[in-house]
Design a protein around this motif. Structure first.
Motif, mmCIF file in Angstrom:
data_model
loop_
_atom_site.group_PDB
_atom_site.id
_atom_site.type_symbol
_atom_site.label_atom_id
_atom_site.label_comp_id
_atom_site.label_asym_id
_atom_site.label_seq_id
_atom_site.Cartn_x
_atom_site.Cartn_y
_atom_site.Cartn_z
ATOM 1 N N HIS A 189 -21.328 -0.947 -16.748
ATOM 2 C CA HIS A 189 -20.857 -1.167 -18.109
ATOM 3 C C HIS A 189 -21.672 -0.333 -19.091
ATOM 4 C CE1 HIS A 189 -19.810 -5.360 -16.456
ATOM 5 N NE2 HIS A 189 -18.654 -4.807 -16.763
ATOM 6 N N VAL A 228 -14.519 -1.920 1.070
ATOM 7 C CA VAL A 228 -13.760 -1.951 -0.175
ATOM 8 C C VAL A 228 -14.710 -2.240 -1.334
ATOM 9 C CG1 VAL A 228 -11.869 -3.030 -1.440
ATOM 10 C CG2 VAL A 228 -11.700 -2.755 1.045
ATOM 11 N N VAL A 278 -18.088 -4.477 -1.584
ATOM 12 C CA VAL A 278 -19.035 -4.294 -2.686
ATOM 13 C C VAL A 278 -18.338 -4.628 -4.002
ATOM 14 C CG1 VAL A 278 -20.535 -2.647 -3.893
ATOM 15 C CG2 VAL A 278 -20.128 -2.376 -1.422
ATOM 16 N N ARG A 279 -19.035 -5.403 -4.823
ATOM 17 C CA ARG A 279 -18.610 -5.576 -6.220
ATOM 18 C C ARG A 279 -19.586 -4.790 -7.075
ATOM 19 N NH1 ARG A 279 -19.127 -9.768 -9.094
ATOM 20 N NH2 ARG A 279 -20.786 -10.683 -7.839
ATOM 21 N N THR A 308 -15.025 -2.819 -5.535
ATOM 22 C CA THR A 308 -14.443 -2.951 -6.868
ATOM 23 C C THR A 308 -15.488 -2.506 -7.883
ATOM 24 O OG1 THR A 308 -15.134 -5.268 -7.050
ATOM 25 C CG2 THR A 308 -12.898 -4.845 -6.251
ATOM 26 N N LEU A 309 -15.025 -1.841 -8.936
ATOM 27 C CA LEU A 309 -15.930 -1.263 -9.937
ATOM 28 C C LEU A 309 -15.366 -1.453 -11.329
ATOM 29 C CD1 LEU A 309 -18.212 0.598 -11.018
ATOM 30 C CD2 LEU A 309 -16.781 2.561 -10.381
ATOM 31 N N ASP A 310 -16.200 -1.930 -12.217
ATOM 32 C CA ASP A 310 -15.858 -1.997 -13.635
ATOM 33 C C ASP A 310 -16.743 -0.992 -14.370
ATOM 34 O OD1 ASP A 310 -15.515 -2.495 -16.302
ATOM 35 O OD2 ASP A 310 -15.774 -4.667 -16.174
ATOM 36 N N PHE A 339 -10.588 -1.079 -14.302
ATOM 37 C CA PHE A 339 -10.989 -1.731 -13.060
ATOM 38 C C PHE A 339 -10.563 -0.809 -11.913
ATOM 39 C CE2 PHE A 339 -10.487 -5.857 -15.500
ATOM 40 C CZ PHE A 339 -11.839 -6.163 -15.491
ATOM 41 N N LEU A 340 -11.514 -0.423 -11.084
ATOM 42 C CA LEU A 340 -11.230 0.441 -9.941
ATOM 43 C C LEU A 340 -11.393 -0.334 -8.643
ATOM 44 C CD1 LEU A 340 -11.634 2.576 -12.183
ATOM 45 C CD2 LEU A 340 -12.931 3.950 -10.565
ATOM 46 N N THR A 341 -10.611 0.040 -7.647
ATOM 47 C CA THR A 341 -10.812 -0.458 -6.285
ATOM 48 C C THR A 341 -10.874 0.771 -5.393
ATOM 49 O OG1 THR A 341 -9.484 -2.404 -6.836
ATOM 50 C CG2 THR A 341 -9.980 -2.030 -4.502
#
Lengths: 332, 331
Positions: B155, B224, B150-151, B226-228, B214-216
């Motif tokens: 924001h 997995v 997942v991306r 990733t999160l902004d 930035f998180l993983t």
């Protein structure tokens, strides 16, 4: 007239051959492929001599430059041989598979006094150049965070070597190297990287690499590369600074939209962006021709290609160990 | 016609308070009964606007008699004390996210609600977003097969006031924006996040808390994410921010732009354009669900435990940013 020996007739070899045909002052004099039929076929198209042996090509042709579009595992030997013959080299990305190989390639071309021009083509994409110029103009202040996404179908051509990590280096080296290079060029050296890799082959091939980079400047980058995206080839870049935000998404930037009742395009060896308006490969190769003709300094220094490789290797090591890796500064 | 569930708002410090108050007046069988605020001027103005009594002192013996439930919209670090007091008084609680600012506070809140036998809900309106629900259905129906990666982004613009105070907010963008995406994905995947890596900075606004990250996040199943969660949208951005997901599975990919139902407005004057949302009101659905949970004595869509799990990811992200390595998520 600059004489090119084009090594490799895969996706990149064909793309480069088409581009050279439109660039003044350069001619493809020889075409090399271990599959002689393929070499003959492309050589006939561009009016060059076909070869299936590198040394034979270097011996027989008075080449100014070898354009290496071979699988990555063959880059080092090709560059070293070309340098021995006093040829400049245009080398597809990634530079090679290991830092030691990259250092040897740079040393070989230095010793021969020839250019090593690495095809970090994203530097030549107009949207990325526009973002870079806006950054230079101070339009977003100091850059703080960079998000880059590159996704396409799984490279699955008939002779696909991309999914073989020993040949291509895998997605971190082969695909994400574009974004690693761009991030390093614009945000400066990397301090550490943490990366994850998700890969499946059943029921369909899917590979996604995700890397988070802390640059020594304090800026952060998060880079994602996908092989096996079911949608169209897509790139996204977002560069956020303390004075503004720059965004580009290829799916929202479509100067030409064509709907026609034609058969769907056969997928090629490797997913490529839409090149129909501006072909960045042509821009890149025209620039390299200018460099070889003494009209320009290369926008891509070999040391930068080596640094991008080093970062990609650190990312791959991080994904393998699930530990953040310190990115070593490598001497060229 | 049964008597309405009378709700008091405890503090109007949070920017979401007005949306919840508006919703309480729209939901059938619910009523906005009173407002308490430790900032009396702010609280009185709010009470006057909504034409409800202002409670100056929560410790007054009769203060708790006039309502059945509370909505806590104080500063993050003050959620726990208010929640514990409400539970002691036997009142049901809807608490703004993040549930608390420490895992200990969150656990105490969950335990207090259990002991008191009251509903404790965490305000995760995304569970009520129609586009988000459609994606949940797509995944449940096997539309993209088994989820692999997942991306995501959540924001925002830089929020005002106490959000930038570490003591009151418990952190910055990571604390503010990690929990929404984590809660959605726990719901979607029916799985728990087990590890997180985070890089954080305060480069956008040069404030006392993080505004860039930035998180993983790795789930137990191996998914997995990733999160902004950054407050990286400039003041001129046409909306407050976004919540987006791109979920890749073995059979396909589904994308969510939760606030993508929008019309663009270009003003005549020289000013930024705006995105005018037309999506259904998720805050209204959130309040409706809470009131129904209280009435029916059932669990709300997102419980206190859900809030605690999401908070734990944000806290582990801070630990990771400090250690420079991935951190196991506790509890």
């Amino acid at each position: 007239m600059i004489r090119v020996g084009l090594a490799g007739t895969g996706s990149m070899g064909l793309t480069h051959a088409q581009a050279y045909a439109t660039i003044p002052g350069v001619v493809v004099a020889a075409v090399l492929d271990i599959d002689r039929d393929r070499a003959v076929q492309l050589a006939a198209t561009v009016g060059a001599h076909p070869y299936s042996d590198l040394d034979a090509m270097l011996e027989a042709e008075k080449l100014d430059v070898v354009d290496c579009c071979l699988p990555t595992a063959q880059h080092r030997i090709t560059v070293e041989r070309a340098a021995q013959y006093g040829c400049h080299v245009i080398c597809e990305k990634p530079l090679t598979l290991t830092v030691a190989d990259g250092q040897a390639m740079i040393a070989a071309t230095r010793a021969a006094g020839t250019q090593l021009l690495v095809g970090q083509v994203v530097r030549f994409f107009p949207e990325f150049q526009r973002i870079a110029s806006a950054l230079r103009e101070g339009r977003i202040g100091t850059p703080v965070s960079l998000t880059m996404l590159r996704q396409g179908s799984s490279p699955g051509g008939s002779r696909s070597w991309y999914l073989d990590e020993t040949q291509s280096g895998g997605i971190f080296l082969d695909m994400m190297i574009h974004d690693f290079d761009w991030a390093l060029h614009h945000l400066g050296p990397a301090e550490r990287v943490y990366a994850r890799l998700v890969q499946r082959f059943e029921p369909r091939a899917f590979t996604q690499g995700m890397a988070t980079i802390r640059h020594t400047s304090g800026a952060l980058s998060q880079i994602t590369g996908t092989w096996g995206h079911p949608g169209p080839f897509t790139t996204m870049v977002e560069l956020a600074g303390d004075g503004g935000l720059l965004q580009h998404n290829s799916s929202e930037s479509t100067p030409i939209i064509l709907y026609a009742e034609t058969a769907p395009r056969e997928p090629g060896d490797v997913p490529l962006p839409d090149l129909s308006v501006t072909n960045p490969y042509r821009v890149e190769l025209a620039h390299f021709v200018d460099v070889l003709a003494g009209r320009a300094e290369s926008l891509v220094r070999p040391e930068e290609a080596l640094a991008a490789l080093s970062l990609a290797l650190s990312a791959r090591a991080s994904a393998a160990t699930n530990q953040a890796q310190v990115v070593e500064v490598v001497a060229a | 016609m049964t008597a309405p569930i009378r709700c008091a708002i405890l503090s109007s410090a949070h920017v979401h308070t007005a949306a919840y108050a508006d919703a309480l007046r729209q939901v059938p069988n619910a009523a906005l009964a009173a407002i308490w605020d430790d900032n009396a001027d702010r609280g009185r103005a709010f009470a006057d606007h909504y034409n409800v009594p202002f409670l100056a002192d929560l410790r007054a013996p009769a203060a708790w008699d006039e309502f059945d439930a509370v909505v806590i919209t104080s500063e993050n670090s003050r959620h726990a004390a208010l929640c514990l007091e409400a539970c002691r008084a036997g009142k049901h609680v809807l608490c703004e996210k993040p549930l608390a600012t420490t895992n200990e506070d969150a656990a105490a809140m969950v335990a207090a609600a259990d002991t008191a036998g009251v509903v404790l809900a965490t305000a995760f309106p995304m569970r009520h977003s129609l586009p988000a629900i459609a994606v949940k259905r797509t995944i449940s129906d096997g539309g993209i097969g088994e989820v692999l990666a997942v991306r995501s982004t959540n924001h925002g613009k830089m929020p005002p006031g106490w959000f930038r105070d570490p003591a009151l907010a418990g952190g910055g963008a990571v604390m503010d924006h990690t929990v929404h995406v984590v809660d959605l994905l726990r719901w979607y995947l029916e799985d728990e996040p087990v590890e997180v890596y985070a890089e954080i900075s305060n480069g956008f606004h040069h404030i006392a808390v993080d505004d860039a990250a930035f998180l993983t996040i790795t789930f137990r199943s191996g998914v997995v994410v990733t999160l902004d969660p950054s407050w990286s949208r400039p003041a001129s951005f046409p909306m407050w921010g976004d919540l987006t997901l791109e979920i890749a599975g073995t059979k396909g990919t589904v994308g969510l732009d939760a606030f993508g139902q929008k019309v663009v407005r270009y003003p005549a004057e020289n000013a930024p354009s705006e995105w005018l949302g037309y999506g259904a009101d998720a805050d209204l659905a959130l309040i409706t669900d809470f009131v129904a949970a209280v009435r029916e004595r059932r669990a709300p869509a997102a419980t206190g435990r859900d809030g605690a799990r999401a908070l734990a990811v944000a806290l582990a992200a801070y630990a990771s940013a400090k250690s420079g390595q991935p951190e196991v998520i506790v509890p």
